[in-house]
Design a protein around this motif. Structure first.
Motif, PDB file in Angstrom:
ATOM      1  N   PRO A 112      50.237  34.684  42.091  1.00  0.00           N
ATOM      2  CA  PRO A 112      49.639  35.633  41.603  1.00  0.00           C
ATOM      3  C   PRO A 112      50.186  36.981  41.962  1.00  0.00           C
ATOM      4  O   PRO A 112      50.379  37.195  43.364  1.00  0.00           O
ATOM      5  N   ILE A 113      50.236  38.024  41.377  1.00  0.00           N
ATOM      6  CA  ILE A 113      51.020  39.315  42.083  1.00  0.00           C
ATOM      7  C   ILE A 113      50.055  40.357  41.767  1.00  0.00           C
ATOM      8  O   ILE A 113      50.345  41.553  42.195  1.00  0.00           O
ATOM      9  N   ASN A 114      48.696  40.380  41.494  1.00  0.00           N
ATOM     10  CA  ASN A 114      48.050  41.345  41.386  1.00  0.00           C
ATOM     11  C   ASN A 114      46.528  41.034  41.423  1.00  0.00           C
ATOM     12  O   ASN A 114      46.139  39.819  41.260  1.00  0.00           O
ATOM     13  N   LEU A 115      45.432  41.943  41.850  1.00  0.00           N
ATOM     14  CA  LEU A 115      44.353  41.765  41.750  1.00  0.00           C
ATOM     15  C   LEU A 115      43.685  42.928  40.865  1.00  0.00           C
ATOM     16  O   LEU A 115      44.184  44.117  41.022  1.00  0.00           O
ATOM     17  N   PRO A 116      42.883  42.710  39.961  1.00  0.00           N
ATOM     18  CA  PRO A 116      42.300  43.898  38.940  1.00  0.00           C
ATOM     19  C   PRO A 116      41.471  44.821  39.982  1.00  0.00           C
ATOM     20  O   PRO A 116      40.691  44.456  40.834  1.00  0.00           O
ATOM     21  N   GLY A 117      41.741  46.064  39.531  1.00  0.00           N
ATOM     22  CA  GLY A 117      40.834  47.193  40.157  1.00  0.00           C
ATOM     23  C   GLY A 117      39.263  46.732  40.353  1.00  0.00           C
ATOM     24  O   GLY A 117      38.719  47.115  41.250  1.00  0.00           O
ATOM     25  N   SER A 118      38.955  46.293  39.178  1.00  0.00           N
ATOM     26  CA  SER A 118      37.329  45.886  39.061  1.00  0.00           C
ATOM     27  C   SER A 118      36.957  45.071  40.248  1.00  0.00           C
ATOM     28  O   SER A 118      35.935  45.085  40.921  1.00  0.00           O
ATOM     29  N   GLN A 119      37.952  44.264  40.676  1.00  0.00           N
ATOM     30  CA  GLN A 119      37.791  43.260  41.733  1.00  0.00           C
ATOM     31  C   GLN A 119      37.809  43.997  43.273  1.00  0.00           C
ATOM     32  O   GLN A 119      37.077  43.920  44.173  1.00  0.00           O
ATOM     33  N   ILE A 120      38.896  44.684  43.097  1.00  0.00           N
ATOM     34  CA  ILE A 120      39.413  45.348  44.606  1.00  0.00           C
ATOM     35  C   ILE A 120      38.330  46.496  44.836  1.00  0.00           C
ATOM     36  O   ILE A 120      37.926  46.462  46.131  1.00  0.00           O
ATOM     37  N   PHE A 121      37.994  47.406  44.224  1.00  0.00           N
ATOM     38  CA  PHE A 121      37.292  48.420  44.441  1.00  0.00           C
ATOM     39  C   PHE A 121      35.576  48.028  44.102  1.00  0.00           C
ATOM     40  O   PHE A 121      34.944  49.122  44.039  1.00  0.00           O
ATOM     41  N   GLY A 122      35.319  47.201  44.008  1.00  0.00           N
ATOM     42  CA  GLY A 122      33.724  46.784  43.709  1.00  0.00           C
ATOM     43  C   GLY A 122      33.343  45.476  43.317  1.00  0.00           C
ATOM     44  O   GLY A 122      34.330  44.730  42.363  1.00  0.00           O
ATOM     45  N   ASN A 123      32.370  44.788  43.885  1.00  0.00           N
ATOM     46  CA  ASN A 123      31.616  43.894  43.036  1.00  0.00           C
ATOM     47  C   ASN A 123      30.125  44.187  42.869  1.00  0.00           C
ATOM     48  O   ASN A 123      29.680  45.263  42.979  1.00  0.00           O
ATOM     49  N   ALA A 124      29.326  43.199  42.690  1.00  0.00           N
ATOM     50  CA  ALA A 124      28.013  43.324  42.268  1.00  0.00           C
ATOM     51  C   ALA A 124      27.482  44.060  43.391  1.00  0.00           C
ATOM     52  O   ALA A 124      26.491  45.020  43.269  1.00  0.00           O
TER      53      ALA A 124
END
Lengths: 464, 299
Positions: free
Chosen positions: B176-188
């Motif tokens: 995998p070459i990326n993590l989505p911003g929605s995961q990096i900058f926050g979760n629940a």
């Protein structure tokens, strides 16, 4: 009855015989470098003796015949090997052109295009929305399709050239068989008139050797001096003074010419000579390479299109065919797949790099790149299938070349043997020259001696 | 009487010369190309192996190129996230400073403004792009991932998607070459933008500053954990690169063994063929200059 004049007549006959023998020597020396010439020897024979009182007295010499020194069985062997050598020469020559199309040893063959094609998708996976990378995959696809199509068309061009040669070679066969039939007739006529047909036989030997270079020949020598020629499979070519011409007919299905003899197709039964080599390359070597190439092209086209169809293009729509889909003209045959290979998509957004419809997804680009490792034809990957094709083409030429070398060595030995029997040796001719010259001189001396004796006898009664 | 031999000595010499010329040609071709494999029939098995070797090394070359491309983008993402962590660390200490009871409203207002500056800085970092691709918008790499949004509780809205791309770094090995911003900058539970927004509000209103500072601390820890993905990925690429380079060296060696001629052998063959040729030509020149006719008396 013996007399001085009788003795003179014996000496004269001897001079004539030695003179004829000197002519034979002269002819041998003159033809020392003539191809196909068999040396001749003068055969002397004792003249029938006469009864003189109670004793038999010889009456001198006659030259009974001039004989060509040749070994017909050896000549047949040479013709057979020549036939085999010409077959291999023309096959190797033709297939060398074929293997040059797959120029892998110089790194300019199909392999480069295959690698570049798969790599272009692997590269696209790193940045699936990039227009330059998308354009690169289309270009790589076009290059690959172009290489397949060009190779296939070149194979067809070589095949058509061979077909022309088959027609021309058949015409040459007919010229030679008609020449041999003519020579048969002349030889028979000369023999009937009691002369030696050595020169004509030499010409016929040459024609037979030339014929065996074109087609397999079985030669039978008859007692009347003629030869009958058939192919090994019994197709009549020459019988006495008649020759049976071969014809060629266009086969509309294959687009190639078949060879006919008296209404029956003998194409596949020709077992030697240039004709066999040409037909073998035209009907077996090239078609088998062509069909492997077609299978590979068809396998690639269908696998790439199928994968492209499962993905989504830049606009989120299902991917359309990458290559123009191949529709067989005859069922279960991929004939023409390589020649007609072309890229169907025209714009960069048509490449289905995405596996879920999102423009930036690269799942399908990776899957397309991975087709490199997936069986696409006959349970093999494109690379493995192609490398097998390469080794088959190479093996074919390599085996034929080894055989060609072996036959060449045998032929060299046989030709050497033939030359040792039929070739003109200048040393030998010089010896004969001296021998006949001395015999001629001796006979002349006999005449001058008898002349003296006669003169003595005549002068005996001359009053002085 | 002796055995009759072929009286034409030249034909024998000619045969010898022809055979020798073939060997000479082959040796010369090998020396001039440096290859023992010049047409498929020279070594059909070798030629087939060559195709396979080149398919493999061609693919490896592409993998190495992919690794270089991805190392670039992963390094940029990694350093962007380092800056985010650094900014959050500053924000967290600003929050702790805000809990100081001696501060007046105007002091806290200044701190709140500092937090708003950090918010802007992190927003910029979250929208980092490399080679025209946004790094933190999932697979929607052409879409700017975060935009300011006054209607949103966190002050921003995520416009990217939650997908990831993988790229192959060797045959059959996808990474995998990326993590989505929605995961990096926050979760629940942890959200960078929400925590900064909360801290800014807390400082302005002087309520629950300590809790908001803790929230920033948690977000900081969370982003640091996410960042390790990029560090690990760069390591993994480096390892793959070392492995592929070794394999390429091996493939090149094998290719050279299959293709390249042993120069010493080829040159010796060539010299030998030349010597044989000279010998044959000399023999041809000496033999049969003479026959019996030469010695016959001329009258």
């Amino acid at each position: 009855m013996s007399s001085l004049f009788g003795t003179m007549s014996v000496a004269l006959q001897s001079m004539l015989a030695q003179q004829s023998a000197l002519e034979v020597v002269a002819n041998n020396v003159a033809n020392a470098n003539t191809p196909g010439y068999s040396r001749e020897v003068a055969n002397f024979e004792e003249s029938p003796p006469v009864l003189n009182g109670n004793t038999m007295v010889g009456t001198g010499v006659t030259m009974a015949s001039v004989e060509s020194v040749r070994d017909n069985i050896l000549n047949l062997r040479i013709d057979q090997e020549t036939s085999q050598q010409s077959n291999l020469n023309s096959y190797v020559g033709s297939m060398n052109q074929v293997q040059a199309l797959f120029n892998e040893t110089q790194g300019t063959g199909l392999q480069t295009y295959l690698t570049n094609f798969f790599n272009s998708f692997q590269s696209l996976a790193t940045d699936p929305t990039s227009s330059p990378l998308r354009q690169a995959t289309i270009t790589a696809g076009q290059d690959l399709a172009g290489a397949f199509s060009q190779t296939s068309q070149n194979l067809t061009t070589i095949q058509q050239g061979l077909d022309q040669s088959v027609v021309q070679t058949t015409q040459q066969v007919n010229q030679l068989t008609s020449q041999i039939a003519n020579l048969n007739q002349q030889i028979q006529e000369v023999s009937n008139s009691g002369d030696a047909p050595g020169a004509l036989e030499d010409q016929r030997d040459q024609a037979l050797t030339n014929l065996s270079k074109l087609i397999d020949t079985a030669v039978v020598y008859s007692n009347d001096g003629t030869v009958s020629v058939t192919t090994d499979n019994g197709t009549a070519l020459v019988a006495g003074n008649q020759s049976d011409a071969l014809t060629t007919q266009l086969n509309n299905t294959t687009g190639m010419h078949e060879v006919f003899s008296q209404g029956s197709d003998i194409t596949s039964s020709i077992a030697g000579g240039q004709l066999q080599g040409l037909i073998n390359a035209r009907d077996n070597g090239i078609p088998s390479t062509q069909s492997s190439l077609d299978d590979l092209a068809a396998g690639l086209i269908s696998a790439v299109n199928k994968q492209q169809n499962t993905g989504y293009n830049s606009n989120g729509a299902s991917g359309s065919d990458f290559f123009a889909p191949f529709t067989p003209s005859t069922p279960d045959s991929n004939a023409g797949a390589a020649a007609s290979m072309s890229v169907a998509i025209t714009s960069t957004d048509q490449i289905a790099a995405s596996s879920n419809g999102t423009a930036g997804d690269n799942g399908n680009a990776t899957a397309l790149a991975n087709l490199q490792n997936v069986p696409v034809v006959s349970g093999q990957t494109a690379g493995d299938y192609y490398s097998n094709l390469i080794s088959q083409v190479g093996n074919d030429v390599s085996n034929a070349t080894s055989e060609q070398e072996a036959v060449g060595l045998v032929l060299q030995q046989l030709t050497n043997q033939q030359a040792s029997i039929s070739g003109v040796s200048l040393d030998e001719e010089a010896t004969n020259l001296v021998m006949y010259q001395r015999a001629y001189e001796a006979a002349a001396r006999v005449i001058s001696t008898v002349d003296e004796l006669t003169s003595t006898t005549i002068n005996m009664f001359t009053p002085s | 009487m002796g055995i009759r031999v072929n009286p034409d000595v030249y034909s024998v010499i000619l045969n010898g010369l022809q055979l020798n010329t073939q060997q000479q040609d082959q040796a010369l071709q090998q020396v001039s190309t440096g290859q023992k494999l010049n047409s498929l029939s020279d070594d059909p098995v070798g030629a087939a192996a060559l195709v396979n070797l080149r398919m493999q090394s061609g693919a490896n070359t592409q993998f190495l190129q992919n690794i270089t491309t991805m190392t670039g983008s992963l390094n940029v993402a990694n350093s962007a996230l380092s800056s985010v962590v650094e900014a959050l660390t500053t924000a967290q200490s600003v929050g702790v400073e805000g809990t100081d009871a001696t501060l007046n409203d105007s002091n806290r207002q200044a701190l709140a403004q500092q937090i708003q500056g950090i918010q802007q800085q992190i927003l910029g970092l979250a929208n980092t792009s490399y080679n025209g691709q946004y790094l933190f918008s999932g697979t929607a790499t052409t879409t700017q991932p975060y935009i300011e949004d006054a209607n949103s509780a966190s002050g921003v809205t995520y416009k990217g998607n939650s997908n990831t791309n993988s790229v192959e770094i060797s045959e059959g090995q996808a990474m995998p070459i990326n993590l989505p911003g929605s995961q990096i900058f926050g979760n629940a539970t942890n959200n960078v933008f929400q925590s900064l927004q909360d801290l800014s509000t807390a400082l302005s209103t002087n309520t629950n500053i300590s809790a908001a500072a803790t929230e920033v601390q948690n977000a900081l820890n969370y982003v640091s954990t996410q960042q390790t993905f990029y560090g690990n990925s760069v390591d993994r690429l480096n390892n793959a690169q070392v492995f592929l380079t070794q394999e390429q060296t091996q493939l090149t060696t094998t290719e050279s063994t299959t293709l390249d001629v042993n120069m010493a052998t080829a040159v010796t063959d060539l010299t030998q063929a030349e010597t044989t040729q000279q010998a044959l030509v000399q023999a041809g020149a000496q033999v049969s200059q003479v026959n019996l006719f030469t010695y016959l008396p001329t009258q």
